[in-house]
Every structure is written in C-alpha cells, then in structure tokens.
Design an enzyme around this catalytic site. Structure first.
Site, PDB file in Angstrom:
ATOM      1  N   GLU A 291      19.387  29.964  -6.462  1.00 35.54           N
ATOM      2  CA  GLU A 291      18.090  29.280  -6.411  1.00 35.54           C
ATOM      3  C   GLU A 291      16.964  30.167  -6.932  1.00 35.54           C
ATOM      4  OE1 GLU A 291      18.266  26.079  -2.869  1.00 35.54           O
ATOM      5  OE2 GLU A 291      18.867  28.105  -2.271  1.00 35.54           O
TER       6      GLU A 291
ATOM      7  N   GLU B 115      26.380  26.176   0.041  1.00 33.50           N
ATOM      8  CA  GLU B 115      25.856  25.950   1.390  1.00 33.50           C
ATOM      9  C   GLU B 115      26.655  24.930   2.206  1.00 33.50           C
ATOM     10  OE1 GLU B 115      22.300  27.669  -0.844  1.00 33.50           O
ATOM     11  OE2 GLU B 115      24.031  26.393  -1.286  1.00 33.50           O
TER      12      GLU B 115
END
Length: 258
Positions: free
Chosen positions: A111, A131
């Site tokens: 990210e 995740e």
C-alpha cells in the site's frame, strides 16, 4: 537525518527515505509511522526538496506491512492522520514520490508503494495484499488504489486470494513501471533525475491535475483544471518563463521551483 526506524538522505532536491528495520522485514510499528509522518511533513514543506524516493534496508524486504507482533502484544494498529507510513492518506502531496521496491512488499508495504507515483522493483520483489489470510483487510488504500491501477478483475484476483505477484507480473499488470536485476535504488535515482530535468512546478501541476481528474469526466476536468492551485502556481511561476526562454536560447533550463 536518522531515527530508530528510518534513515533520510538529502541529495540536492532529492530526498531518499529508507525503512531501516531489516530484522523485522522493515515492518512498521507505531513509532515508525510517526517518524515517517514527520519526514513526509518536512519533505512537503521544504521548497528545496522536489522529489522523494522511499525504499527498504537490506535485500529481503521493502516493507512487510504492519508489525503484527506488536499488534499481537497489544500494540494496536494506530496510524497518523496522514496514513500508513505517513503517506497513504496524504492526498494533498503534489510532489512526486518513487517507490524503490527492493524485496517483499506485503500488505501495508504494498500500500505504501501504491501510494507512490512510480514503482520500480528489483526482480526478486514480491507484492501481495494478504490481509484476508490473517483476518484483516487492506485498509490503507489498497482496496481503492489497486483496482484503479490494474482494473477490477485483476485486482479482485489478488485481493480476494492474497496471492503473491512477482515484479515481472506486476509490470505486466501495470502497477510496476520498471524492473531491474541490479540496484533498484540506482534505477529509482535515474527516474528521479528524469523528473528533476523537468520544471518542478509543471511536475506538481501535472500530478495534481491527473489525480483530481481520475474520477471526473474529461470535459469537466479540463475546464476545472485551470482553478487547481498547483496549475495556477505553475502559470504564475518563474519556471513558466524560464522554460520557453531556455528553449529559444538553445540551453538547458535552470529551474527555480517557484
């Protein structure tokens, strides 16, 4: 400038930020987020700094994301208002940032890279948003930026499975700009040099207009761009006069950044 978790080098108008926790695959804990937020605040505010590179220490990892060991021991997941690494929610930064991905870029590490304007990668680099495999979701912009970068279906294929993508596949998908078997920081410096050959005022106006216009119909975006602060600043700048003058005089422009 150094801190417990990062190092910062300034080379003329170039800021180089290195995540310096190789023993933890450069995963970020709460203190590292605050350090990075302060560094990006300083970069944004410094008129003499025009481009930034962010990379990781060592050969194994760019950033393995959030420090799950800290979280498991009760350290929490708090990040500063400017987001993961002080960058992922920094939507008003008109100066370009390059990610030099030297190894694994997982979760928040990926990210960080997605929040940059250009991604260059060492051929051993690996990218993923894993995740869901640990009961979480990519909450630092991954779910928003990856589909915009590579399209919905390819992004869903990565995000719903958490699968790993090589640097070469990342370039084919479109989120990696260039791959090298050699020194990725040297490659990032080459990209930075090409940007620094341009007017910093024009670079900022370009980045600002592109990002503002992503979700705006072209006709409206073209009309509205004239009121964007970075574009207005470019048109009124010394650089806007220097560029045509240098071209007419057949010499290299000397940019002032103002």
């Amino acid at each position: 400038m150094t801190g417990p978790s990062i190092t910062v080098e300034r080379d003329g108008p170039l800021t180089i930020i290195t995540l310096a926790r190789p023993e933890a695959h450069n995963a970020l804990h709460a203190a590292a987020h605050e350090e990075l937020a302060a560094v990006f605040d300083a970069f944004a505010a410094d008129p003499d700094q025009w481009v930034a590179i962010i990379t990781g220490a060592g050969e194994k990892a760019f950033c393995a994301g959030h420090d799950l060991k800290q979280q498991a021991s009760g350290g929490g997941m708090a990040t500063p208002p400017s987001g993961f690494a002080g960058l992922t929610a920094r939507f008003d930064l008109a100066k370009p940032v390059i990610a030099a991905v030297n190894g694994v870029a997982m979760g928040g590490g990926f990210e960080i890279a997605l929040a940059c304007d250009i991604i260059v990668a060492q051929s051993r680099a690996v990218f993923a948003l894993p995740e869901p495999r640990v009961g979480l979701a990519a909450l630092a912009g991954g779910m928003q930026r990856l589909p915009r970068a590579i399209g919905l279906k390819q992004a869903m294929g990565m995000m719903l499975t958490g699968r790993r993508v090589s640097a070469e596949e990342g370039m084919r998908l479109g989120f990696v700009n260039a791959v090298t078997d050699g020194d990725v920081l040297a490659l990032a410096r080459q990209w930075a040099a090409d940007i620094l050959a341009c007017s910093p005022m024009a670079v900022r106006a370009t980045k600002d207009a592109v990002l503002r216009g992503l979700d705006t119909p072209a006709e409206r975006a073209m009309a509205e761009q004239w009121s964007y602060p970075a574009l207005e600043a470019m048109l009124l700048s010394q650089d806007a006069a220097e560029g045509p003058a240098a071209f007419a005089e057949k010499r290299a422009p000397v940019w002032k950044g103002c």
